[in-house]
Write a protein that holds these residues in place. Structure first.
Motif, short mmCIF file in Angstrom:
data_model
loop_
_atom_site.label_atom_id
_atom_site.label_comp_id
_atom_site.label_asym_id
_atom_site.label_seq_id
_atom_site.Cartn_x
_atom_site.Cartn_y
_atom_site.Cartn_z
N VAL A 205 11.42 -36.55 13.69
CA VAL A 205 10.27 -35.88 12.77
C VAL A 205 9.69 -34.80 14.60
N LEU A 206 10.07 -33.81 13.85
CA LEU A 206 10.13 -32.42 14.55
C LEU A 206 8.66 -31.95 14.53
N LEU A 207 8.10 -31.34 15.37
CA LEU A 207 6.97 -31.06 15.86
C LEU A 207 6.90 -29.32 16.12
N ILE A 208 7.20 -28.32 16.15
CA ILE A 208 6.86 -26.91 16.20
C ILE A 208 6.24 -26.17 16.06
N VAL A 209 5.60 -25.69 17.46
CA VAL A 209 4.67 -25.13 17.65
C VAL A 209 4.81 -24.09 17.96
N ASN A 210 4.44 -22.35 17.43
CA ASN A 210 4.95 -21.48 17.75
C ASN A 210 3.44 -20.19 17.73
N ILE A 211 3.30 -19.77 19.22
CA ILE A 211 2.23 -19.01 19.23
C ILE A 211 2.79 -17.90 19.65
N ILE A 212 2.35 -17.27 18.55
CA ILE A 212 2.75 -15.27 18.55
C ILE A 212 2.36 -14.25 19.26
N ASP A 213 0.96 -15.02 17.55
CA ASP A 213 -0.23 -14.15 18.64
C ASP A 213 -1.70 -14.53 19.13
N PHE A 214 -2.14 -13.58 19.63
CA PHE A 214 -3.18 -13.99 20.63
C PHE A 214 -4.31 -13.08 20.77
N SER A 215 -5.31 -13.26 21.00
CA SER A 215 -6.70 -13.06 21.29
C SER A 215 -6.98 -11.82 21.85
N ASN A 216 -6.17 -11.84 22.48
CA ASN A 216 -5.59 -9.91 22.93
C ASN A 216 -4.38 -10.04 22.69
N SER A 244 5.91 -27.26 11.12
CA SER A 244 5.74 -26.05 11.64
C SER A 244 4.79 -25.22 11.69
N TYR A 245 4.43 -25.13 12.71
CA TYR A 245 2.97 -24.21 12.89
C TYR A 245 2.92 -23.45 13.65
N LYS A 246 2.20 -22.45 13.16
CA LYS A 246 2.16 -21.14 14.62
C LYS A 246 0.92 -20.42 14.49
N ASN A 247 0.40 -20.12 15.43
CA ASN A 247 -0.64 -19.38 16.03
C ASN A 247 -2.20 -20.70 15.64
N LEU A 248 -1.61 -21.86 16.75
CA LEU A 248 -2.68 -22.67 16.30
C LEU A 248 -3.44 -22.41 18.13
N ASP A 249 -5.02 -22.59 18.05
CA ASP A 249 -5.81 -22.65 19.00
C ASP A 249 -6.07 -24.45 19.29
N GLN A 250 -6.60 -23.79 20.25
CA GLN A 250 -6.62 -25.53 21.29
C GLN A 250 -6.85 -26.02 20.30
N PHE A 291 -3.42 -21.27 24.29
CA PHE A 291 -3.41 -20.80 22.91
C PHE A 291 -4.12 -20.21 21.73
N SER A 292 -3.60 -19.70 20.37
CA SER A 292 -4.08 -18.19 20.22
C SER A 292 -5.27 -17.33 20.56
N ASP A 293 -6.30 -18.59 20.71
CA ASP A 293 -8.01 -18.40 20.87
C ASP A 293 -8.09 -18.00 22.67
N GLY A 294 -6.89 -17.80 23.54
CA GLY A 294 -6.80 -17.68 24.86
C GLY A 294 -6.89 -18.45 25.61
N SER A 295 -7.54 -19.84 24.84
CA SER A 295 -7.45 -20.73 26.54
C SER A 295 -6.36 -21.74 26.73
N LEU A 296 -6.79 -21.68 28.07
CA LEU A 296 -5.48 -23.05 28.57
C LEU A 296 -5.92 -23.84 28.91
#
Length: 445
Positions: A205-216, A244-250, A291-296
């Motif tokens: 099983v491969l989980l891909i999380v690719n965060i490209i766009d952010f709150s900034n 595969s997922y894109k632009n997830l928040d924390q 993450f996409s919402d700017g959180s760390l």
């Protein structure tokens, strides 16, 4: 301690004497035609000096209290240019690029008197490597203030719905296509043992999380779109189920990770691979991701999600976590070896009731602690793209750790246009067997 290390680095990789002397002779003119605030900000952004070095430049001690604003400006610029003369053989060319980008034409003209085209500046690159045209884009968190999130229509479409049911991603992907060489047998190792990888339908099983766009929007990871497609293409050919997922928040990330590792997909699988692609930073000795919402979040918290008590479906199974983000904001300028060293280094089971808390985990980083990673704005991450190349070529006959070593060797020979480089690293937590993917060959289900 940091200042001592800084001085040592400066001694080892100084600027060419003629360039250093030219800057010192023309110091007054360079100060006249530049502004410290803009100059130092752009220099730190490009990585020619670090934030620590900037603080040292701006430390005027007691002297600063008796100086006028104009005198402070002159002193800061003087210390800045002196520091640049100690920042390595490519620093003169980098300073020219900085002056050009800021529109300081008079100051640039002064440097061009010595090197009209910068033709005598050492450029550490391998012309045969296509990706060396990288524009020195790094995956590190920036300090820009957050701004309003763009509307959903302007954000890249996600592959899987983070709030929906777990469904393997089966859509076609774009980008570079590679052909994975197929295995002719199931590989084993009599000394270390091997992780079972012989299932036809539950290979991994491969989980891909690719965060490209952010709150900034200024943090958009341009060029990263193709990295996810490349990974999907490679692991599909090996026989993995892809999520595969894109632009997830924390919240979405940790919920998705928990749901997937608790699912039947993972319960039945022989192996698990996760790739988290985003911005990263290092605070103290702690790696963090954005993450996409700017959180760390601390990377350690992500690794702990695979503890045996929290993730029983993956006990005794290989878990590969790939983190190709920055682990700090320091560019790696490399080191110039003394001549004598350059001459020398020429290359022609019994059941138990308990299990380890963290085991069978291989953690893969694209850089060493404190340093940046690099991403081409057209082709994607150096690390991910070269990893996919090597997987396609060697997944059929080499264990994963050998594939990573070759990936690190290839990436280690790449350079940005400023001569910056990158060193990959991996560490095992009880990862005591060899992992062969055995693409195209199976003996069960």
């Amino acid at each position: 301690m940091e200042e001592e290390r800084e001085r040592e680095r400066d001694r080892e990789v100084g600027m060419k004497q003629k360039h250093r002397q030219h800057i010192m002779r023309n110091m007054d003119k360079l100060i006249k035609y530049t502004s410290y605030k803009d100059l130092v900000a752009e220099t730190v952004r490009r990585g020619l000096i670090s934030p620590v070095m900037r603080r040292n430049i701006e430390d005027l001690n007691e002297k600063g209290h008796s100086m006028t604003e104009e005198q402070v400006q002159v002193e800061l610029l003087r210390k800045y240019f002196v520091k640049i003369t100690k920042r390595g053989p490519t620093a003169y060319a980098e300073l020219m690029a900085i002056l050009r980008s800021l529109g300081y034409s008079e100051a640039l003209r002064i440097l061009e008197e010595m090197d009209p085209q910068g033709s005598e500046i050492p450029f550490l690159s391998l012309s045969r490597m296509h990706s060396n045209k990288s524009a020195d884009i790094v995956d590190t968190c920036l300090s820009d203030p957050p701004v309003e999130m763009p509307s959903v229509s302007n954000v890249s479409a996600i592959h899987n719905d983070a709030d929906g049911p777990l469904v393997p991603f089966e859509e076609p992907v774009q980008g570079k296509q590679r052909i994975v060489v197929k295995s002719t047998r199931i590989h084993t190792d009599d000394i270390t043992g091997t992780y079972p990888m012989k299932s036809q339908h539950n290979r991994g099983v491969l989980l891909i999380v690719n965060i490209i766009d952010f709150s900034n929007p200024g943090l958009k990871r341009k060029g990263a779109e193709g990295d996810g497609d490349s990974l999907i293409d490679i692991f599909r050919q090996i026989g993995f189920k892809i999520f595969s997922y894109k632009n997830l928040d924390q919240r979405q990330f940790f919920n998705t990770l928990s749901a997937l590792t608790s699912s039947q997909f993972v319960r039945d699988t022989e192996s698990f691979v996760m790739v988290l692609m985003t911005h990263g930073e290092r605070a103290g000795e702690v790696d963090r991701v954005q993450f996409s919402d700017g959180s760390l979040a601390d990377v350690k918290a992500i690794i702990n999600s695979f503890r045996s008590d929290l993730c029983p479906n993956l006990v005794h199974k290989p878990k590969v976590l790939i983190f190709p983000f920055c682990r700090g904001d320091n560019p790696d300028h490399g080191q110039i070896l003394p001549k004598v060293m350059r001459m020398r280094i020429q290359t022609d089971g019994v059941p138990f009731d308990n299990v380890p808390t963290l085991s069978d985990i291989l953690i893969c980083y694209a850089s060493t602690p404190g340093f940046e990673t690099h991403r081409d704005t057209e082709e994607g991450s150096w690390y991910i793209q070269k990893f996919c190349d090597t997987m396609a070529e060697h997944a059929h006959d080499r264990p994963l750790e050998d594939i990573l070593k070759k990936t690190h060797s290839i990436v280690g020979n790449m350079r940005t246009k400023y001569g910056h480089l990158q060193t990959g690293v991996f560490e095992g937590l009880g990862f005591n067997k060899k992992l062969y993917f055995n693409p195209g060959f199976f003996v069960s289900d």
